[in-house]
Design a protein around this motif. Sequence first.
Motif, PDB file in Angstrom:
ATOM      1  N   ALA A 420     -14.953 -11.100  -0.615  1.00 35.94           N
ATOM      2  CA  ALA A 420     -14.966  -9.827   0.119  1.00 35.94           C
ATOM      3  C   ALA A 420     -16.320  -9.136  -0.023  1.00 35.94           C
ATOM      4  N   ASP A 421     -16.889  -9.179  -1.217  1.00 35.28           N
ATOM      5  CA  ASP A 421     -18.203  -8.570  -1.460  1.00 35.28           C
ATOM      6  C   ASP A 421     -19.290  -9.235  -0.618  1.00 35.28           C
ATOM      7  N   GLN A 422     -19.297 -10.569  -0.625  1.00 37.04           N
ATOM      8  CA  GLN A 422     -20.337 -11.318   0.079  1.00 37.04           C
ATOM      9  C   GLN A 422     -20.280 -11.091   1.586  1.00 37.04           C
ATOM     10  N   LYS A 423     -19.074 -10.849   2.107  1.00 36.70           N
ATOM     11  CA  LYS A 423     -18.920 -10.620   3.551  1.00 36.70           C
ATOM     12  C   LYS A 423     -18.963  -9.135   3.913  1.00 36.70           C
ATOM     13  N   ASN A 424     -19.201  -8.286   2.921  1.00 34.65           N
ATOM     14  CA  ASN A 424     -19.237  -6.833   3.138  1.00 34.65           C
ATOM     15  C   ASN A 424     -17.939  -6.316   3.753  1.00 34.65           C
ATOM     16  N   ILE A 425     -16.817  -6.881   3.309  1.00 30.45           N
ATOM     17  CA  ILE A 425     -15.510  -6.419   3.779  1.00 30.45           C
ATOM     18  C   ILE A 425     -15.186  -5.127   3.026  1.00 30.45           C
ATOM     19  N   PRO A 426     -14.939  -4.025   3.727  1.00 30.98           N
ATOM     20  CA  PRO A 426     -14.820  -2.729   3.041  1.00 30.98           C
ATOM     21  C   PRO A 426     -13.515  -2.525   2.269  1.00 30.98           C
ATOM     22  N   TYR A 427     -12.446  -3.238   2.655  1.00 32.66           N
ATOM     23  CA  TYR A 427     -11.157  -3.040   1.981  1.00 32.66           C
ATOM     24  C   TYR A 427     -10.518  -4.378   1.629  1.00 32.66           C
ATOM     25  N   VAL A 428      -9.775  -4.377   0.511  1.00 34.86           N
ATOM     26  CA  VAL A 428      -8.899  -5.512   0.184  1.00 34.86           C
ATOM     27  C   VAL A 428      -7.491  -4.983  -0.017  1.00 34.86           C
ATOM     28  N   LEU A 429      -6.506  -5.818   0.318  1.00 35.98           N
ATOM     29  CA  LEU A 429      -5.100  -5.469   0.176  1.00 35.98           C
ATOM     30  C   LEU A 429      -4.475  -6.452  -0.794  1.00 35.98           C
ATOM     31  N   LEU A 430      -4.100  -5.947  -1.991  1.00 38.48           N
ATOM     32  CA  LEU A 430      -3.565  -6.820  -3.041  1.00 38.48           C
ATOM     33  C   LEU A 430      -2.051  -6.931  -2.895  1.00 38.48           C
ATOM     34  N   ILE A 431      -1.558  -8.173  -2.862  1.00 40.14           N
ATOM     35  CA  ILE A 431      -0.133  -8.432  -2.654  1.00 40.14           C
ATOM     36  C   ILE A 431       0.374  -9.341  -3.773  1.00 40.14           C
ATOM     37  N   GLY A 432       0.907  -8.707  -4.837  1.00 43.77           N
ATOM     38  CA  GLY A 432       1.490  -9.447  -5.946  1.00 43.77           C
ATOM     39  C   GLY A 432       2.999  -9.276  -5.964  1.00 43.77           C
ATOM     40  N   SER A 433       3.607  -9.744  -7.019  1.00 36.23           N
ATOM     41  CA  SER A 433       5.079  -9.690  -7.114  1.00 36.23           C
ATOM     42  C   SER A 433       5.600  -8.258  -7.118  1.00 36.23           C
ATOM     43  N   GLU A 434       4.900  -7.342  -7.781  1.00 38.84           N
ATOM     44  CA  GLU A 434       5.334  -5.939  -7.814  1.00 38.84           C
ATOM     45  C   GLU A 434       5.253  -5.308  -6.433  1.00 38.84           C
ATOM     46  N   GLU A 435       4.194  -5.631  -5.703  1.00 35.70           N
ATOM     47  CA  GLU A 435       4.024  -5.086  -4.355  1.00 35.70           C
ATOM     48  C   GLU A 435       5.103  -5.624  -3.414  1.00 35.70           C
ATOM     49  N   ILE A 436       5.449  -6.907  -3.580  1.00 39.81           N
ATOM     50  CA  ILE A 436       6.496  -7.514  -2.748  1.00 39.81           C
ATOM     51  C   ILE A 436       7.834  -6.831  -3.015  1.00 39.81           C
ATOM     52  N   ALA A 437       8.096  -6.551  -4.287  1.00 42.74           N
ATOM     53  CA  ALA A 437       9.381  -5.943  -4.662  1.00 42.74           C
ATOM     54  C   ALA A 437       9.491  -4.505  -4.155  1.00 42.74           C
ATOM     55  N   SER A 438       8.390  -3.747  -4.204  1.00 39.12           N
ATOM     56  CA  SER A 438       8.437  -2.330  -3.862  1.00 39.12           C
ATOM     57  C   SER A 438       8.063  -2.026  -2.402  1.00 39.12           C
ATOM     58  N   GLY A 439       7.333  -2.971  -1.762  1.00 46.60           N
ATOM     59  CA  GLY A 439       6.836  -2.712  -0.410  1.00 46.60           C
ATOM     60  C   GLY A 439       5.628  -1.795  -0.397  1.00 46.60           C
ATOM     61  N   GLN A 440       5.173  -1.402  -1.588  1.00 46.78           N
ATOM     62  CA  GLN A 440       3.980  -0.551  -1.718  1.00 46.78           C
ATOM     63  C   GLN A 440       2.783  -1.450  -2.046  1.00 46.78           C
ATOM     64  N   LEU A 441       1.878  -1.575  -1.088  1.00 42.51           N
ATOM     65  CA  LEU A 441       0.732  -2.471  -1.232  1.00 42.51           C
ATOM     66  C   LEU A 441      -0.460  -1.711  -1.820  1.00 42.51           C
ATOM     67  N   GLN A 442      -1.307  -2.431  -2.530  1.00 44.57           N
ATOM     68  CA  GLN A 442      -2.474  -1.809  -3.157  1.00 44.57           C
ATOM     69  C   GLN A 442      -3.699  -1.995  -2.257  1.00 44.57           C
ATOM     70  N   LEU A 443      -4.172  -0.885  -1.659  1.00 46.99           N
ATOM     71  CA  LEU A 443      -5.352  -0.916  -0.792  1.00 46.99           C
ATOM     72  C   LEU A 443      -6.556  -0.420  -1.597  1.00 46.99           C
ATOM     73  N   ARG A 444      -7.526  -1.302  -1.788  1.00 46.24           N
ATOM     74  CA  ARG A 444      -8.706  -0.937  -2.574  1.00 46.24           C
ATOM     75  C   ARG A 444      -9.939  -0.788  -1.683  1.00 46.24           C
ATOM     76  N   ASN A 445     -10.635   0.343  -1.848  1.00 44.76           N
ATOM     77  CA  ASN A 445     -11.915   0.571  -1.184  1.00 44.76           C
ATOM     78  C   ASN A 445     -12.983  -0.145  -2.009  1.00 44.76           C
ATOM     79  N   MET A 446     -13.635  -1.140  -1.426  1.00 50.83           N
ATOM     80  CA  MET A 446     -14.572  -1.970  -2.178  1.00 50.83           C
ATOM     81  C   MET A 446     -15.860  -1.231  -2.544  1.00 50.83           C
ATOM     82  N   GLN A 447     -16.144  -0.159  -1.836  1.00 51.19           N
ATOM     83  CA  GLN A 447     -17.372   0.587  -2.128  1.00 51.19           C
ATOM     84  C   GLN A 447     -17.161   1.569  -3.275  1.00 51.19           C
ATOM     85  N   THR A 448     -16.045   2.279  -3.246  1.00 50.48           N
ATOM     86  CA  THR A 448     -15.796   3.304  -4.259  1.00 50.48           C
ATOM     87  C   THR A 448     -14.930   2.807  -5.411  1.00 50.48           C
ATOM     88  N   GLY A 449     -14.182   1.720  -5.200  1.00 46.08           N
ATOM     89  CA  GLY A 449     -13.252   1.222  -6.205  1.00 46.08           C
ATOM     90  C   GLY A 449     -11.925   1.960  -6.209  1.00 46.08           C
TER      91      GLY A 449
END
Length: 465
Positions: A420-449
């Motif tokens: 994501a860094d190398q392609k200058n993608i501004p956001y990542v969406l993390l989808i783990g087991s907790e996110e699958i269970a809750s439906g609440q996805l983790q959206l990270r801003n790659m510039q600010t963290g």
Amino acid sequence: MSKEKPSIPKGTRDFGPNIVVKRNYVFNIIRRTFEKFGYLPLETPAMEQLSVLTGKYGEEGDQLIFKILNSGDFLSKTTASDIEQGARHLTRKISEKALRYDLTVPFARYVVMNRNDISFPFKRYQIQPVWRADRPQKGRYREFYQCDADVVGTNSLLCEAEIVQMINEVLTTLGLTDFTIKINHRGALAGIAEAIGEKGREGEICVAIDKLDKIGQEGVRKELLERGIAEAAVDKLEPLFSLSGSNEEVLQQLDAIIGHTAEGSRGLADLKEVWQYLSGLGSQALSAQNPSSNPRLMLDVTLARGLSYYTGCIFEVKVNNVSMGSISGGGRYDNLTGMFGLPGVSGVGFSFGVDRIYDVLEELQLFPESAQLSTQVLLIQFDKASEAYALPLLQQLRDAGIASELYPEAVKLKKQMSYADQKNIPYVLLIGSEEIASGQLQLRNMQTGQQQSLTIKEVISHLNA
């Protein structure tokens, strides 16, 4: 046996994704502006008949045309005598086709071939590469893009006024503010030469006058005398050195100097009419960039380009706050199609120097972030369950117009984040087991963290905001 390292021909370039995205940003703004003014897109083949191209660019230009060898045994129809007669004679025997040298001659050829199907006036734009067998050097390539727009089949000076508007709109949309659209007229140049008694020598006169800022009035005078311009004629040029005031005032001053000549009178009348059209259109090009600066559109009596083929108004555009040559230019011509047996078709056209515009935008850091991004969000997966859950989310994001990717393998998080860094993608969406269970996805801003817990609908709303 060692393998040969891959390379590309001198004078050509690869454009990586980051550059292509920025170039497309420029092309798209130019394309939208052309179409807004009623210009239609045209494409012609990379190859033309060699006979179509030769004799159109002068002897020097003909030497720079890339010829294509005939297919098969291209020497089969040649003799020792053909070789003895030299390269020019031999070329006609072994080559019938060539890569296009510019977009103008193919356009003229197209108009003549399709004259019964074209609605005149015909407004076309063309954005395609051209090839020249030039010696490569900085800023000069053997393959490069041209970006042309022309109107043929009308003498109306509304076309010239709209060219000024289009140039102004493209450059302001690109974020440029300090630029000058210079305009002059072939008739005004001829009138100056005639008024001082040196008819037909406007080219030499203007080359010298153009150096006024660098060598001063005495330097210009000296150069004119060295070029064989009579001293009495040089004396008559003195009023040109003191032209001042608004464009309208300069026109009035010029009228007193060259208005009595036939060509000068024609040129000044055309320029005045262009101003009237722009005034009627309420053109922003007539207004100043800021209170202390010059108008964007400037009458420049020293502007002399294409004297061998331009017959009316001529244009050139300079960005003032960078060290760069002109980024656009063009003019009115009376006989574009005459070379192919269809005389008397008047037209006016201009082109943008896209490579120079790109360099200007880079230097002034005017490319917006949107012109440097392709993917807006990367979906991060951790295992097969994560991948399966991510697939419909990926489709929802794309359906919402959001450029999205799912990393194709469940590799370590560090590797996916690095991608994501190398392609200058501004956001990542993390989808783990907790996110699958809750439906609440983790959206990270790659510039600010900064990281937010959101549903897919909230993610789409946030990214489309």
